[in-house]
Design a protein around this motif. Sequence first.
Motif, PDB file in Angstrom:
ATOM      1  N   LEU A 103       1.734   1.742   3.881  1.00 19.23           N
ATOM      2  CA  LEU A 103       1.443   3.006   3.211  1.00 19.23           C
ATOM      3  C   LEU A 103       2.421   4.059   3.717  1.00 19.23           C
ATOM      4  CD1 LEU A 103      -0.616   4.561   1.347  1.00 19.23           C
ATOM      5  CD2 LEU A 103      -1.755   5.239   3.480  1.00 19.23           C
ATOM      6  N   THR A 104       3.102   4.741   2.805  1.00 15.49           N
ATOM      7  CA  THR A 104       4.037   5.800   3.161  1.00 15.49           C
ATOM      8  C   THR A 104       3.445   7.153   2.778  1.00 15.49           C
ATOM      9  OG1 THR A 104       5.921   4.313   2.811  1.00 15.49           O
ATOM     10  CG2 THR A 104       6.388   6.669   2.868  1.00 15.49           C
ATOM     11  N   ILE A 105       3.428   8.045   3.736  1.00 22.37           N
ATOM     12  CA  ILE A 105       2.828   9.363   3.549  1.00 22.37           C
ATOM     13  C   ILE A 105       3.896  10.440   3.660  1.00 22.37           C
ATOM     14  CG2 ILE A 105       1.176  11.036   4.509  1.00 22.37           C
ATOM     15  CD1 ILE A 105      -0.351   8.621   5.682  1.00 22.37           C
ATOM     16  N   ILE A 155       2.109   3.610   7.724  1.00 21.44           N
ATOM     17  CA  ILE A 155       1.006   2.865   8.314  1.00 21.44           C
ATOM     18  C   ILE A 155       1.016   1.456   7.729  1.00 21.44           C
ATOM     19  CG2 ILE A 155      -1.496   2.711   8.585  1.00 21.44           C
ATOM     20  CD1 ILE A 155      -1.619   5.733   8.072  1.00 21.44           C
ATOM     21  N   MET A 156       0.992   0.446   8.577  1.00 20.01           N
ATOM     22  CA  MET A 156       0.935  -0.930   8.103  1.00 20.01           C
ATOM     23  C   MET A 156      -0.428  -1.211   7.479  1.00 20.01           C
ATOM     24  SD  MET A 156       3.882  -2.319   8.614  1.00 20.01           S
ATOM     25  CE  MET A 156       3.434  -4.012   8.200  1.00 20.01           C
ATOM     26  N   LEU A 157      -0.427  -1.942   6.355  1.00 19.30           N
ATOM     27  CA  LEU A 157      -1.654  -2.306   5.658  1.00 19.30           C
ATOM     28  C   LEU A 157      -1.879  -3.818   5.749  1.00 19.30           C
ATOM     29  CD1 LEU A 157      -1.259  -0.032   2.512  1.00 19.30           C
ATOM     30  CD2 LEU A 157      -2.602   0.419   4.569  1.00 19.30           C
ATOM     31  N   SER A 158      -2.912  -4.294   5.079  1.00 16.22           N
ATOM     32  CA  SER A 158      -3.261  -5.716   5.148  1.00 16.22           C
ATOM     33  C   SER A 158      -2.098  -6.608   4.729  1.00 16.22           C
ATOM     34  CB  SER A 158      -4.461  -6.006   4.242  1.00 16.22           C
ATOM     35  OG  SER A 158      -5.578  -5.261   4.650  1.00 16.22           O
ATOM     36  N   ASP A 159      -1.967  -7.726   5.424  1.00 19.33           N
ATOM     37  CA  ASP A 159      -0.941  -8.698   5.107  1.00 19.33           C
ATOM     38  C   ASP A 159      -1.184  -9.249   3.705  1.00 19.33           C
ATOM     39  OD1 ASP A 159       0.443 -11.364   5.041  1.00 19.33           O
ATOM     40  OD2 ASP A 159       0.964 -10.746   7.070  1.00 19.33           O
ATOM     41  N   ASP A 169       7.335 -11.155  12.418  1.00 20.84           N
ATOM     42  CA  ASP A 169       6.263 -10.358  11.803  1.00 20.84           C
ATOM     43  C   ASP A 169       5.714  -9.303  12.756  1.00 20.84           C
ATOM     44  OD1 ASP A 169       6.554 -11.800   9.506  1.00 20.84           O
ATOM     45  OD2 ASP A 169       4.788 -13.055   9.808  1.00 20.84           O
ATOM     46  N   GLU A 170       5.516  -9.688  14.011  1.00 24.04           N
ATOM     47  CA  GLU A 170       4.914  -8.762  14.962  1.00 24.04           C
ATOM     48  C   GLU A 170       5.848  -7.620  15.362  1.00 24.04           C
ATOM     49  OE1 GLU A 170       6.272 -12.421  17.439  1.00 24.04           O
ATOM     50  OE2 GLU A 170       5.467 -11.989  15.433  1.00 24.04           O
ATOM     51  N   ASN A 171       7.148  -7.784  15.062  1.00 25.77           N
ATOM     52  CA  ASN A 171       8.120  -6.737  15.403  1.00 25.77           C
ATOM     53  C   ASN A 171       8.478  -5.845  14.229  1.00 25.77           C
ATOM     54  OD1 ASN A 171       8.310  -7.619  18.063  1.00 25.77           O
ATOM     55  ND2 ASN A 171       9.967  -9.056  17.597  1.00 25.77           N
ATOM     56  N   LEU A 228      10.291  -0.553  11.029  1.00 27.19           N
ATOM     57  CA  LEU A 228       9.786   0.404  10.037  1.00 27.19           C
ATOM     58  C   LEU A 228       9.736   1.804  10.640  1.00 27.19           C
ATOM     59  CD1 LEU A 228       8.439   1.126   7.326  1.00 27.19           C
ATOM     60  CD2 LEU A 228       6.245   0.416   8.336  1.00 27.19           C
ATOM     61  N   LYS A 229       9.239   1.897  11.865  1.00 25.66           N
ATOM     62  CA  LYS A 229       9.128   3.200  12.525  1.00 25.66           C
ATOM     63  C   LYS A 229      10.499   3.749  12.919  1.00 25.66           C
ATOM     64  CE  LYS A 229       4.792   4.258  12.447  1.00 25.66           C
ATOM     65  NZ  LYS A 229       4.324   5.531  11.859  1.00 25.66           N
TER      66      LYS A 229
END
Length: 204
Positions: A115-117, A126-130, A179-181, A186-187
């Motif tokens: 989600l991009t705000i 904010i990361m959302l559901s895979d 995936d975990e990185n 993104l940040k």
Amino acid sequence: MSCIYCNHSVLYKLKNGYYKCAKCKRKFSPKKLEKKAKILKGFLDFLSPTQIGQKYNISYATVVKEIKNIRKTVINICEEKYLEKKNIVEFNEYLYIPKSLRKNKNSIYKAKNFLTINYDDKIYNIMLSDMQTYKNSTSEEIKSFFVQTQIINLKEQIILLDFWEYFEQFIKRYKGIKDENFIFYLKEAEFRFNEFKIEVKDIL
């Protein structure tokens, strides 16, 4: 030379080569600061760990370790900046599929969903559901998901679109992101897009 933490000018040199501030009482090593400053500059200049190590004669392992620390600090800076603001202008979801996977018919399930705000013309993610959550969904259900989240034919929300375009170009520099990185990259893109600042004292 002044204190890296409080900028006080009175310092005491210790036997181990460190300096201690007369005001805040904190200790620091000028040599370590110099090394950190070089790695930070290389990171901000988009140099790879190998290039940074070669340019400044620093071991690859040290550079990689420090860049991990920098990326964690970048996330903290993004969080702090976002929490300072409360005026959310707009937001929407985005699916990122690595280019190498886009020809695969199941690539949608490998997508990163976030989600991009837009808050006061700054970006926060904010990361959302895979997307693996939707692996057993029908084609119609997937289409319905796209329509509901407006990620197919988004024509407004210019700043969001600008960031997504920036992110797509930014992420091309990196291959094989685990995936975990993904959140760290993104940040980092968010940090650079917003033109936030980071100093050596931030990563101590």
